[in-house]
Each structure stands twice: as structure tokens, then as C-alpha cells.
Enzyme design. Structure first.
Site, mmCIF file in Angstrom:
data_model
loop_
_atom_site.group_PDB
_atom_site.id
_atom_site.type_symbol
_atom_site.label_atom_id
_atom_site.label_comp_id
_atom_site.label_asym_id
_atom_site.label_seq_id
_atom_site.Cartn_x
_atom_site.Cartn_y
_atom_site.Cartn_z
ATOM 1 N N HIS A 158 1.367 4.109 -3.120
ATOM 2 C CA HIS A 158 1.124 5.532 -2.905
ATOM 3 C C HIS A 158 2.395 6.363 -3.074
ATOM 4 O O HIS A 158 2.325 7.504 -3.517
ATOM 5 C CB HIS A 158 0.484 5.770 -1.539
ATOM 6 N N TYR A 206 -3.805 16.245 1.211
ATOM 7 C CA TYR A 206 -4.425 14.944 1.456
ATOM 8 C C TYR A 206 -3.392 14.033 2.109
ATOM 9 O O TYR A 206 -2.304 13.845 1.570
ATOM 10 C CB TYR A 206 -4.899 14.384 0.119
ATOM 11 N N TRP A 213 -7.504 3.149 -10.549
ATOM 12 C CA TRP A 213 -6.780 3.163 -9.275
ATOM 13 C C TRP A 213 -7.499 2.268 -8.267
ATOM 14 O O TRP A 213 -6.880 1.462 -7.599
ATOM 15 C CB TRP A 213 -6.637 4.585 -8.754
ATOM 16 N N TRP A 214 -8.797 2.412 -8.132
ATOM 17 C CA TRP A 214 -9.557 1.589 -7.187
ATOM 18 C C TRP A 214 -9.428 0.103 -7.521
ATOM 19 O O TRP A 214 -9.265 -0.718 -6.630
ATOM 20 C CB TRP A 214 -11.019 2.001 -7.181
ATOM 21 N N TYR A 244 0.845 -1.200 0.000
ATOM 22 C CA TYR A 244 0.000 0.000 0.000
ATOM 23 C C TYR A 244 0.883 1.253 0.000
ATOM 24 O O TYR A 244 0.653 2.182 -0.768
ATOM 25 C CB TYR A 244 -0.924 -0.017 1.222
#
Length: 104
Positions: free
Chosen positions: A22, A41, A76-77, A18
Site C-alpha cells: 500500500h 480512504y 490489484w485484488w 500489506y
């Protein structure tokens, strides 16, 4: 639009992947988020529970509601879905976090 915070859930064994995904966020996704009004963010990890805590500052005119239909966001999801709890459409499951205190 006000400060927004929510929780997501990582699946066991996926912290490093993860983070790596990112760290190498797609430029087209960063551009889409920026153009949609997403600013400042951040996603934090609770290492004990694997809960992810996201905080973002959208601009007053942010167009966040259009993001779920954008092809870049969908890709992306789909790419992130194996790493975390998701809805049937691969959107990350989100639990809103109500603001209790903010010092500006």
C-alpha cells in the site's frame, strides 16, 4: 454516497507486506479510485486480531459499483489475495460496519 466503513481480514505474518504494497500503491490504481469518486480512504489495523478497518468518503456521484469489473482493480485484488481473506474471485472479504456516531 455517505461515509463508508468496512472490515477486512489480514492473514497472519502479512502485516509488513500489506503495508509495503500500500505504501507503493500503483499510480493507475490511485487514479482509478480517484476517478471513481473515492476520497479520503484510510485502512487501520487491529494488531491483535489482524482485522483491517477501512473508512472512505466517496463523492456524491461516486461510481464504486464499476470498480470490481475494472482490469486494474482485478489485478490489484489478485496481487493482494495471498495476504488476506478473499472471496472466490479474489475480491477481499468485506464486512460492512454500520455508522453509530459521526461528529462533523
Amino acid at each position: 454516497m455517505a461515509l463508508r466503513a468496512f472490515r477486512m481480514q489480514l492473514k497472519p505474518g502479512n502485516v509488513e507486506e500489506y503495508r509495503a504494497r500500500h505504501d507503493a500503491i500503483w499510480p493507475e490504481l490511485s487514479q482509478l479510485l480517484h476517478e471513481s469518486g473515492v476520497r479520503d480512504y484510510a485502512i487501520f489495523l487491529d494488531e491483535e486480531s489482524l482485522a483491517l478497518f477501512a473508512v472512505m468518503h466517496p463523492t456524491p456521484d461516486a461510481a464504486l459499483s464499476a470498480l470490481p469489473d475494472h482490469p486494474v482493480m482485478r489485478r490489484w485484488w489478485d496481487w493482494m489475495a495471498p495476504l488476506m481473506e478473499v472471496e472466490p474471485d479474489n475480491r477481499p472479504r468485506e464486512w460492512p460496519l454500520p455508522l453509530l456516531f459521526h461528529m462533523d
